[in-house]
Write a protein that holds these residues in place. Structure first.
Motif, PDB file in Angstrom:
ATOM      1  N   GLN A 198       0.826  -1.215   0.000  1.00  0.00           N
ATOM      2  CA  GLN A 198       0.000   0.000   0.000  1.00  0.00           C
ATOM      3  C   GLN A 198       0.858   1.261   0.000  1.00  0.00           C
ATOM      4  OE1 GLN A 198      -2.344  -0.562   3.517  1.00  0.00           O
ATOM      5  NE2 GLN A 198      -3.783  -1.960   2.523  1.00  0.00           N
ATOM      6  N   ASN A 199       1.930   1.269   0.797  1.00  0.00           N
ATOM      7  CA  ASN A 199       2.804   2.442   0.863  1.00  0.00           C
ATOM      8  C   ASN A 199       3.446   2.739  -0.486  1.00  0.00           C
ATOM      9  OD1 ASN A 199       2.259   2.838   3.566  1.00  0.00           O
ATOM     10  ND2 ASN A 199       4.079   1.735   4.265  1.00  0.00           N
ATOM     11  N   ASN A 200       3.868   1.702  -1.189  1.00  0.00           N
ATOM     12  CA  ASN A 200       4.503   1.920  -2.489  1.00  0.00           C
ATOM     13  C   ASN A 200       3.497   2.330  -3.555  1.00  0.00           C
ATOM     14  OD1 ASN A 200       7.519   1.377  -2.459  1.00  0.00           O
ATOM     15  ND2 ASN A 200       6.697  -0.242  -1.154  1.00  0.00           N
ATOM     16  N   ILE A 201       2.275   1.870  -3.454  1.00  0.00           N
ATOM     17  CA  ILE A 201       1.211   2.351  -4.348  1.00  0.00           C
ATOM     18  C   ILE A 201       0.979   3.840  -4.089  1.00  0.00           C
ATOM     19  CG2 ILE A 201      -1.272   2.213  -4.832  1.00  0.00           C
ATOM     20  CD1 ILE A 201       0.276  -0.074  -6.094  1.00  0.00           C
ATOM     21  N   GLU A 202       1.005   4.228  -2.822  1.00  0.00           N
ATOM     22  CA  GLU A 202       0.825   5.640  -2.459  1.00  0.00           C
ATOM     23  C   GLU A 202       1.984   6.491  -2.986  1.00  0.00           C
ATOM     24  OE1 GLU A 202      -1.140   8.883  -1.188  1.00  0.00           O
ATOM     25  OE2 GLU A 202      -1.915   6.837  -1.160  1.00  0.00           O
ATOM     26  N   VAL A 203       3.206   5.956  -2.955  1.00  0.00           N
ATOM     27  CA  VAL A 203       4.359   6.677  -3.512  1.00  0.00           C
ATOM     28  C   VAL A 203       4.147   6.927  -5.002  1.00  0.00           C
ATOM     29  CG1 VAL A 203       6.805   6.418  -4.139  1.00  0.00           C
ATOM     30  CG2 VAL A 203       6.056   5.935  -1.811  1.00  0.00           C
ATOM     31  N   MET A 204       3.697   5.901  -5.735  1.00  0.00           N
ATOM     32  CA  MET A 204       3.465   6.069  -7.176  1.00  0.00           C
ATOM     33  C   MET A 204       2.334   7.059  -7.437  1.00  0.00           C
ATOM     34  SD  MET A 204       4.188   2.380  -8.954  1.00  0.00           S
ATOM     35  CE  MET A 204       3.167   1.358  -7.917  1.00  0.00           C
ATOM     36  N   SER A 205       1.304   7.011  -6.627  1.00  0.00           N
ATOM     37  CA  SER A 205       0.185   7.941  -6.791  1.00  0.00           C
ATOM     38  C   SER A 205       0.630   9.379  -6.538  1.00  0.00           C
ATOM     39  CB  SER A 205      -0.944   7.555  -5.826  1.00  0.00           C
ATOM     40  OG  SER A 205      -2.009   8.456  -5.922  1.00  0.00           O
ATOM     41  N   THR A 206       1.419   9.583  -5.516  1.00  0.00           N
ATOM     42  CA  THR A 206       1.935  10.926  -5.216  1.00  0.00           C
ATOM     43  C   THR A 206       2.835  11.429  -6.338  1.00  0.00           C
ATOM     44  OG1 THR A 206       1.808  10.497  -2.845  1.00  0.00           O
ATOM     45  CG2 THR A 206       3.260  12.289  -3.544  1.00  0.00           C
ATOM     46  N   ALA A 207       3.712  10.570  -6.849  1.00  0.00           N
ATOM     47  CA  ALA A 207       4.597  10.966  -7.955  1.00  0.00           C
ATOM     48  C   ALA A 207       3.772  11.331  -9.190  1.00  0.00           C
ATOM     49  CB  ALA A 207       5.575   9.840  -8.279  1.00  0.00           C
ATOM     50  N   LYS A 208       2.735  10.542  -9.459  1.00  0.00           N
ATOM     51  CA  LYS A 208       1.856  10.839 -10.604  1.00  0.00           C
ATOM     52  C   LYS A 208       1.201  12.204 -10.432  1.00  0.00           C
ATOM     53  CE  LYS A 208      -2.343   9.772 -10.923  1.00  0.00           C
ATOM     54  NZ  LYS A 208      -3.688   9.345 -10.922  1.00  0.00           N
ATOM     55  N   ASN A 209       0.684  12.485  -9.229  1.00  0.00           N
ATOM     56  CA  ASN A 209       0.038  13.775  -8.971  1.00  0.00           C
ATOM     57  C   ASN A 209       1.015  14.937  -9.109  1.00  0.00           C
ATOM     58  OD1 ASN A 209      -2.461  12.616  -8.536  1.00  0.00           O
ATOM     59  ND2 ASN A 209      -2.164  12.432  -6.319  1.00  0.00           N
ATOM     60  N   LEU A 210       2.251  14.745  -8.656  1.00  0.00           N
ATOM     61  CA  LEU A 210       3.264  15.801  -8.797  1.00  0.00           C
ATOM     62  C   LEU A 210       3.592  16.051 -10.265  1.00  0.00           C
ATOM     63  CD1 LEU A 210       5.670  14.931  -5.846  1.00  0.00           C
ATOM     64  CD2 LEU A 210       4.127  16.896  -6.018  1.00  0.00           C
ATOM     65  N   LEU A 211       3.695  14.994 -11.039  1.00  0.00           N
ATOM     66  CA  LEU A 211       3.951  15.163 -12.474  1.00  0.00           C
ATOM     67  C   LEU A 211       2.791  15.876 -13.166  1.00  0.00           C
ATOM     68  CD1 LEU A 211       5.622  11.735 -13.327  1.00  0.00           C
ATOM     69  CD2 LEU A 211       6.684  13.999 -13.501  1.00  0.00           C
ATOM     70  N   LEU A 212       1.575  15.540 -12.799  1.00  0.00           N
ATOM     71  CA  LEU A 212       0.408  16.214 -13.377  1.00  0.00           C
ATOM     72  C   LEU A 212       0.394  17.692 -13.007  1.00  0.00           C
ATOM     73  CD1 LEU A 212      -2.396  13.545 -12.878  1.00  0.00           C
ATOM     74  CD2 LEU A 212      -1.368  14.298 -15.034  1.00  0.00           C
ATOM     75  N   LYS A 213       0.731  18.014 -11.761  1.00  0.00           N
ATOM     76  CA  LYS A 213       0.814  19.415 -11.326  1.00  0.00           C
ATOM     77  C   LYS A 213       1.881  20.167 -12.117  1.00  0.00           C
ATOM     78  CE  LYS A 213      -2.057  19.407  -7.743  1.00  0.00           C
ATOM     79  NZ  LYS A 213      -3.317  20.088  -7.802  1.00  0.00           N
ATOM     80  N   THR A 214       2.996  19.492 -12.365  1.00  0.00           N
ATOM     81  CA  THR A 214       4.071  20.105 -13.145  1.00  0.00           C
ATOM     82  C   THR A 214       3.595  20.407 -14.565  1.00  0.00           C
ATOM     83  OG1 THR A 214       5.711  18.905 -11.840  1.00  0.00           O
ATOM     84  CG2 THR A 214       6.457  19.820 -13.939  1.00  0.00           C
TER      85      THR A 214
END
Length: 136
Positions: free
Chosen positions: A114-130
């Motif tokens: 679950q933690n690693n899925i959350e890491v990927m989700s956060t990275a995806k959101n940061l890329l989308l914000k960028t």
């Protein structure tokens, strides 16, 4: 490390923890099995992790399953002369799976997954914000 490398690292952890969960499920499924006709009971299995370096620069490292080992601890022996699988002395040999340890392994693997899925989700959101910054 690039943002895209995060997906490789977290993805390797998700894959490794998925394999760990599969082994735990197999162990729990066989926790109460008895020795077969060959006299051998199911032996608990454990996943061994190893660091996996990405690229030549080795600035990021993931994880991989290096092997799945069998626990050679003797199985639990119960005196039950009526059991069809009892040996000549009336003992039945069960698997060496410790259900409590396996439940702890399951919770640990599940949380890590679950933690690693959350890491990927956060990275995806940061890329989308960028990307959204560039549209303004």
């Amino acid at each position: 490390m690039s943002m895209f490398q995060i997906f490789n690292v977290a993805g390797s952890a998700v894959s490794a923890q998925s394999q760990r969960l599969n082994v735990v499920a197999s162990n729990l499924a066989n926790a109460d099995t008895v020795a077969g006709p060959d006299g051998q009971a199911y032996k608990a299995r454990q996943v061994v992790f190893q660091t996996h370096l990405f690229g030549n620069d080795a600035e990021s490292a993931g994880v991989k399953v290096s092997q799945v080992t069998e626990d050679n601890t003797p199985g639990r022996r119960v005196h039950d002369p009526r059991h069809p699988q009892a040996d000549a002395d009336g003992y039945v040999t069960y698997s060496n799976v410790n259900s409590v340890e396996e439940m702890v392994n399951m919770i640990s693997a599940s949380r890590s997954y679950q933690n690693n899925i959350e890491v990927m989700s956060t990275a995806k959101n940061l890329l989308l914000k960028t990307l959204q910054l560039g549209q303004s």
